[in-house]
Write a protein that holds these residues in place. Structure first.
Motif, PDB file in Angstrom:
ATOM      1  N   ILE A   1      35.434  32.124  31.566  1.00 14.68           N
ATOM      2  CA  ILE A   1      34.979  31.861  33.066  1.00 14.68           C
ATOM      3  C   ILE A   1      35.416  30.847  33.675  1.00 14.68           C
ATOM      4  O   ILE A   1      35.820  30.714  34.779  1.00 14.68           O
ATOM      5  CB  ILE A   1      33.519  31.948  33.125  1.00 14.68           C
ATOM      6  N   GLY A   2      35.697  29.602  32.722  1.00 14.53           N
ATOM      7  CA  GLY A   2      36.073  28.207  33.322  1.00 14.53           C
ATOM      8  C   GLY A   2      37.655  28.332  33.699  1.00 14.53           C
ATOM      9  O   GLY A   2      37.730  27.842  34.867  1.00 14.53           O
ATOM     10  N   PHE A   3      38.248  28.778  33.073  1.00 14.90           N
ATOM     11  CA  PHE A   3      39.734  29.158  33.366  1.00 14.90           C
ATOM     12  C   PHE A   3      40.002  29.999  34.642  1.00 14.90           C
ATOM     13  O   PHE A   3      40.736  29.968  35.173  1.00 14.90           O
ATOM     14  CB  PHE A   3      40.574  29.433  32.193  1.00 14.90           C
ATOM     15  N   ILE A   4      39.166  31.052  34.545  1.00 14.70           N
ATOM     16  CA  ILE A   4      39.339  32.231  35.566  1.00 14.70           C
ATOM     17  C   ILE A   4      38.953  31.620  37.101  1.00 14.70           C
ATOM     18  O   ILE A   4      39.285  31.571  38.007  1.00 14.70           O
ATOM     19  CB  ILE A   4      38.411  33.188  35.209  1.00 14.70           C
ATOM     20  N   ALA A   5      37.611  30.755  37.029  1.00 14.91           N
ATOM     21  CA  ALA A   5      37.365  29.904  38.098  1.00 14.91           C
ATOM     22  C   ALA A   5      38.255  28.948  38.598  1.00 14.91           C
ATOM     23  O   ALA A   5      38.496  28.992  39.636  1.00 14.91           O
ATOM     24  CB  ALA A   5      35.798  29.264  37.721  1.00 14.91           C
ATOM     25  N   ALA A   6      38.868  28.135  37.790  1.00 13.72           N
ATOM     26  CA  ALA A   6      39.986  27.275  38.144  1.00 13.72           C
ATOM     27  C   ALA A   6      41.220  27.819  38.652  1.00 13.72           C
ATOM     28  O   ALA A   6      41.545  27.497  39.781  1.00 13.72           O
ATOM     29  CB  ALA A   6      40.386  26.518  36.917  1.00 13.72           C
ATOM     30  N   LEU A   7      41.558  28.907  37.991  1.00 16.42           N
ATOM     31  CA  LEU A   7      42.820  29.822  38.806  1.00 16.42           C
ATOM     32  C   LEU A   7      42.386  30.233  40.061  1.00 16.42           C
ATOM     33  O   LEU A   7      43.178  30.164  40.936  1.00 16.42           O
ATOM     34  CB  LEU A   7      43.067  30.804  37.666  1.00 16.42           C
ATOM     35  N   TYR A   8      41.272  30.933  40.085  1.00 16.42           N
ATOM     36  CA  TYR A   8      40.970  31.379  41.544  1.00 16.42           C
ATOM     37  C   TYR A   8      40.587  30.689  42.550  1.00 16.42           C
ATOM     38  O   TYR A   8      40.831  30.710  43.788  1.00 16.42           O
ATOM     39  CB  TYR A   8      39.796  32.536  41.547  1.00 16.42           C
ATOM     40  N   THR A   9      39.992  29.266  41.990  1.00 11.81           N
ATOM     41  CA  THR A   9      40.096  28.143  42.982  1.00 11.81           C
ATOM     42  C   THR A   9      41.536  27.698  43.572  1.00 11.81           C
ATOM     43  O   THR A   9      41.583  27.526  44.875  1.00 11.81           O
ATOM     44  CB  THR A   9      39.565  27.108  42.335  1.00 11.81           C
ATOM     45  N   GLY A  10      42.313  27.724  42.749  1.00  8.74           N
ATOM     46  CA  GLY A  10      43.740  27.249  42.991  1.00  8.74           C
ATOM     47  C   GLY A  10      44.435  28.363  44.044  1.00  8.74           C
ATOM     48  O   GLY A  10      44.871  27.933  45.009  1.00  8.74           O
ATOM     49  N   VAL A  11      43.971  29.656  43.732  1.00  8.15           N
ATOM     50  CA  VAL A  11      44.448  30.600  44.654  1.00  8.15           C
ATOM     51  C   VAL A  11      43.776  30.386  45.959  1.00  8.15           C
ATOM     52  O   VAL A  11      44.518  30.622  47.022  1.00  8.15           O
ATOM     53  CB  VAL A  11      44.003  32.068  44.187  1.00  8.15           C
ATOM     54  N   LEU A  12      42.472  30.357  45.955  1.00 10.93           N
ATOM     55  CA  LEU A  12      42.021  30.117  47.469  1.00 10.93           C
ATOM     56  C   LEU A  12      42.297  28.935  48.035  1.00 10.93           C
ATOM     57  O   LEU A  12      42.541  29.034  49.401  1.00 10.93           O
ATOM     58  CB  LEU A  12      40.328  29.735  47.048  1.00 10.93           C
ATOM     59  N   LEU A  13      42.550  27.924  47.358  1.00  4.79           N
ATOM     60  CA  LEU A  13      43.276  26.564  48.202  1.00  4.79           C
ATOM     61  C   LEU A  13      44.618  26.773  48.852  1.00  4.79           C
ATOM     62  O   LEU A  13      44.845  26.249  49.901  1.00  4.79           O
ATOM     63  CB  LEU A  13      43.162  25.454  47.090  1.00  4.79           C
TER      64      LEU A  13
ATOM     65  N   ILE B   1      42.905  39.743  34.297  1.00  2.00           N
ATOM     66  CA  ILE B   1      41.752  39.478  35.189  1.00  2.00           C
ATOM     67  C   ILE B   1      42.502  38.489  36.291  1.00  2.00           C
ATOM     68  O   ILE B   1      42.400  38.236  37.384  1.00  2.00           O
ATOM     69  CB  ILE B   1      40.680  38.814  34.553  1.00  2.00           C
ATOM     70  N   VAL B   2      43.025  37.417  35.591  1.00  2.00           N
ATOM     71  CA  VAL B   2      43.884  36.347  36.589  1.00  2.00           C
ATOM     72  C   VAL B   2      44.963  36.806  37.271  1.00  2.00           C
ATOM     73  O   VAL B   2      45.451  36.325  38.164  1.00  2.00           O
ATOM     74  CB  VAL B   2      44.189  35.020  35.656  1.00  2.00           C
ATOM     75  N   ASP B   3      45.635  37.991  36.455  1.00  2.00           N
ATOM     76  CA  ASP B   3      46.949  38.383  37.057  1.00  2.00           C
ATOM     77  C   ASP B   3      46.657  39.032  38.590  1.00  2.00           C
ATOM     78  O   ASP B   3      47.454  39.078  39.494  1.00  2.00           O
ATOM     79  CB  ASP B   3      47.691  39.531  36.304  1.00  2.00           C
ATOM     80  N   MET B   4      45.486  39.455  38.687  1.00  2.00           N
ATOM     81  CA  MET B   4      45.128  40.190  40.007  1.00  2.00           C
ATOM     82  C   MET B   4      45.307  38.929  41.132  1.00  2.00           C
ATOM     83  O   MET B   4      46.109  39.235  42.132  1.00  2.00           O
ATOM     84  CB  MET B   4      43.850  40.787  39.912  1.00  2.00           C
ATOM     85  N   GLY B   5      44.534  37.786  40.786  1.00  2.00           N
ATOM     86  CA  GLY B   5      44.716  36.928  42.026  1.00  2.00           C
ATOM     87  C   GLY B   5      45.999  36.289  42.184  1.00  2.00           C
ATOM     88  O   GLY B   5      46.526  35.844  43.283  1.00  2.00           O
ATOM     89  N   ARG B   6      46.747  36.098  40.796  1.00  2.00           N
ATOM     90  CA  ARG B   6      48.045  35.396  41.081  1.00  2.00           C
ATOM     91  C   ARG B   6      49.035  36.375  41.610  1.00  2.00           C
ATOM     92  O   ARG B   6      49.827  36.172  42.457  1.00  2.00           O
ATOM     93  CB  ARG B   6      48.788  35.607  39.432  1.00  2.00           C
ATOM     94  N   THR B   7      49.145  37.811  41.531  1.00  2.00           N
ATOM     95  CA  THR B   7      50.031  38.589  42.351  1.00  2.00           C
ATOM     96  C   THR B   7      49.529  38.602  43.765  1.00  2.00           C
ATOM     97  O   THR B   7      50.419  38.820  44.499  1.00  2.00           O
ATOM     98  CB  THR B   7      49.672  40.122  41.693  1.00  2.00           C
TER      99      THR B   7
END
Length: 472
Positions: free
Chosen positions: A269-281, A429-435
């Motif tokens: 969850i820590g890595f997922i939260a960090a990546l999606y924070t990057g996406v949001l920013l 899971i993280v690929d959805m936000g990345r794409t």
């Protein structure tokens, strides 16, 4: 459980968990059909499909996660049946990706007059790579913000993925780019991972056509007409496929959760939260860029929502491309030339999620793990390596692994990537936000370039959404 080869191997329905999962999927698809019959507009049906897919995946995994039958047999069987609907739909979209790329590049190169092509190319590269550099910087920032450590994500990679990564990591910078140059037009046209090669071939054909339109216009005219007819036909096929999108989204999203399991997701969850924070920013950065260009970001996100939602669900920038082009041209006021050129190149150059935020995060994680000096010069090197390495990364599921390997290899950490296998375990899971970020970046870049070119139709951008598109 029915322990017979017919049920376990052929039919893939050997227990009540699988039977229940299939029944719930059919029920969910029936709900989507009901909403369509009630003439609920397309954007709302896409939202409902995402919510329904999330609920379906969570409910099934929560019910079965404590059962050995579910974890050993049913999860695999449900995955197979859900993939039939979700991945089957995605394959139909991807089927059109190569012809859309090929025909779009030819069309734009032929139609762009005189010196404008040179300026259009320069602005496109500057915008795509510029936003990638910003996204890489944000990737570095979120790792520091969440205080992530590479050692926390230790895990072994599957043998086939480890071998693939090893092959990429062993390539030098020139060798990596040499592989992008096509030597077999048939094999290139049959591989969605060869988008850069398709662009090169299309540019070669388009250049020849431009020359022949001056020297031998009568001979080349029938070929140009044929290409125009092919593009119209491909778009027609695309329109029919897009109508099935909500059904595919339900299966794709739910299957992403079921195939990985909630427990595995929560452990990262820590890595997922960090990546999606990057996406949001980065999505906020797009707001600033659009405001700077005099474009209303609220209108942009409202009109681009359905496209971004599909990118999120499908995890394929290339698969989303046909819909991206349609959205840019019909709803967002971007000229056909700019949309075709920028969005098509955006599937393989400067992808802000897969080739920006994500590899930058891994670069910093592994740098800290191996004891590299974490100073401004190191962070600057990460941004440069990520930005340059983003050229030629095809926008298909799993592409971020290539981008991450190229980045770590460029930083001298290529040998360490196998030690953070846990991150690749939750890749879908993280690929959805990345794409989603990839596609949003290419769309924003298309608008920016079109504004600079003076061909942006602001009235079309501000006009209400096309009613026909809404009711597809």
């Amino acid at each position: 459980m029915i322990d017979a080869p017919f049920f376990t191997q052929f039919l893939k329905v050997s227990n009540y968990y699988t039977a229940g999962g299939i029944a719930l999927l059919i029920l969910s698809l029936g709900v989507m059909k009901y909403l369509k019959d009630k003439r609920i507009n397309f954007s709302k049906r896409m939202i409902y499909a995402l919510i329904l897919g999330l609920l379906l995946g969570v409910v099934i995994d929560l019910i079965g996660s404590d059962s050995e039958i579910y974890t050993e047999f049913a999860r695999t069987e449900i995955n197979a049946w859900y993939a039939l609907v979700g991945s089957g739909f995605l394959k139909m979209i991807q089927l059109l990706a190569i012809p859309v790329v090929f025909l779009s590049i030819i069309k734009v190169v032929i139609d762009v007059k005189g010196e404008r092509l040179k300026y259009l190319t320069g602005k496109t590269f500057a915008t795509l790579l510029g936003t990638t550099a910003i996204s890489a910087a944000l990737g570095i920032a979120v790792v520091k913000l969440y205080r992530l450590n590479g050692a926390e994500f230790a895990g072994d990679l599957a043998a086939d993925k480890a071998e693939s990564i090893s092959n990429i990591a062993s390539q030098s910078f020139p060798e990596f780019f040499l592989k992008l140059i096509p030597n077999n037009i048939v094999s290139v046209m049959g591989d969605n991972g060869s988008i850069v090669s398709v662009v090169i071939i299309a540019a070669m054909f388009a250049g020849a056509i431009r020359f022949l339109q001056v020297k031998k216009p009568d001979q080349v005219a029938p070929f140009v007409t044929l290409l125009d007819s092919l593009k119209v036909t491909v778009i027609s096929v695309l329109t029919n496929v897009i109508k099935l999108m909500p059904y595919g989204v339900v299966a794709l999203v739910s299957n992403t959760i079921i195939s990985r399991g909630i427990q595995a997701i929560m452990g990262m969850i820590g890595f997922i939260a960090a990546l999606y924070t990057g996406v949001l920013l980065m999505l906020i950065v797009y707001v600033i860029l659009l405001l700077f260009m005099g474009v209303n970001p609220i209108v942009f996100y409202k009109k681009a929502f359905t496209t971004l939602l599909f990118a999120f669900s499908s995890r394929s920038s290339v698969g989303t491309l046909p819909y991206t082009l349609k959205n840019l041209e019909e709803d967002l006021g971007v000229s056909q030339e700019t949309a075709n050129f920028v969005a098509t190149l955006g599937t393989s150059i400067g992808m802000n999620g897969c080739a920006g935020v994500f590899p930058a995060m891994l670069g910093v994680l592994m740098g800290s793990a191996v004891g590299a000096e974490m100073d401004l010069s190191f962070y600057f090197l990460v941004v440069v390596v990520v930005t340059v390495g983003s050229i030629g990364i095809a926008g298909v599921p799993g592409t971020a692994t290539v981008a991450a390997t190229v980045t770590l290899n460029g930083l001298g950490f290529g040998h360490t990537i196998a030690s953070i296998g846990a991150i690749f375990g939750i890749d879908p899971i993280v690929d959805m936000g990345r794409t989603m970020l990839n596609v949003a970046g290419s769309m924003v870049s298309a608008i920016m370039v079109d504004k600079w070119e003076g061909t942006f139709d602001k009235q079309a951008f501000l006009a209400p959404l096309n009613k026909k598109n809404e009711e597809e």
